[in-house]
Design an enzyme around this catalytic site. Structure first.
Site, PDB file in Angstrom:
ATOM      1  N   LEU A   1       0.825  -1.197   0.000  1.00 21.06           N
ATOM      2  CA  LEU A   1       0.000   0.000   0.000  1.00 21.06           C
ATOM      3  C   LEU A   1       0.861   1.249   0.000  1.00 21.06           C
ATOM      4  O   LEU A   1       1.997   1.230   0.455  1.00 21.06           O
ATOM      5  CB  LEU A   1      -0.925   0.003   1.227  1.00 21.06           C
ATOM      6  CG  LEU A   1      -1.897  -1.166   1.324  1.00 21.06           C
ATOM      7  CD1 LEU A   1      -2.659  -1.119   2.634  1.00 21.06           C
ATOM      8  CD2 LEU A   1      -2.861  -1.162   0.146  1.00 21.06           C
ATOM      9  N   CYS A   2       0.255   2.337  -0.480  1.00 19.21           N
ATOM     10  CA  CYS A   2       0.918   3.637  -0.524  1.00 19.21           C
ATOM     11  C   CYS A   2       1.474   3.978   0.860  1.00 19.21           C
ATOM     12  O   CYS A   2       0.793   3.772   1.855  1.00 19.21           O
ATOM     13  CB  CYS A   2      -0.111   4.681  -0.952  1.00 19.21           C
ATOM     14  SG  CYS A   2       0.543   6.348  -1.076  1.00 19.21           S
ATOM     15  N   PRO A   3       2.707   4.423   0.938  1.00 16.65           N
ATOM     16  CA  PRO A   3       3.597   4.881  -0.127  1.00 16.65           C
ATOM     17  C   PRO A   3       4.640   3.850  -0.562  1.00 16.65           C
ATOM     18  O   PRO A   3       5.551   4.187  -1.299  1.00 16.65           O
ATOM     19  CB  PRO A   3       4.286   6.081   0.516  1.00 16.65           C
ATOM     20  CG  PRO A   3       4.475   5.653   1.943  1.00 16.65           C
ATOM     21  CD  PRO A   3       3.207   4.860   2.255  1.00 16.65           C
TER      22      PRO A   3
ATOM     23  N   ASP B   1      -2.506  -1.561  -5.507  1.00 17.88           N
ATOM     24  CA  ASP B   1      -3.028  -0.373  -4.837  1.00 17.88           C
ATOM     25  C   ASP B   1      -3.493   0.645  -5.888  1.00 17.88           C
ATOM     26  O   ASP B   1      -2.682   1.110  -6.682  1.00 17.88           O
ATOM     27  CB  ASP B   1      -1.958   0.238  -3.941  1.00 17.88           C
ATOM     28  CG  ASP B   1      -2.447   1.423  -3.127  1.00 17.88           C
ATOM     29  OD1 ASP B   1      -3.572   1.900  -3.361  1.00 17.88           O
ATOM     30  OD2 ASP B   1      -1.693   1.877  -2.252  1.00 17.88           O
TER      31      ASP B   1
END
Length: 77
Positions: free
Chosen positions: A14-16, A41
């Site tokens: 997932l981000c980042p 994502d």
């Protein structure tokens, strides 16, 4: 499918994290080389588009299917 010099599998991250991994990988590449990125994502669409625009790289192709995202980025000079 465009040819590529290396691949980053960021599926499940997932981000980042996907952006950080790709940024570090691109840093080690020569100008003109292409990295293929696999991700899940949805925010990677925005992240990689902005990354290329701000850093002078080319997003040469993107594909979306069944919740999987693929990107091909050519490192700028």
């Amino acid at each position: 499918m465009p040819e590529f010099d290396c691949c980053v599998d960021a599926a499940g991250l997932l981000c980042p994290e996907p952006l950080m991994i790709v940024r570090n990988r691109v840093r080690d590449m020569a100008a003109g080389e292409v990295v293929r990125i696999l991700a899940t994502d949805p925010s990677t669409e925005r992240d990689f588009t902005n990354f290329c625009r701000f850093m002078g790289h080319a997003l040469i192709e993107r594909r979306v299917a069944d919740g999987r995202f693929e990107f091909w980025i050519r490192k700028g000079g």
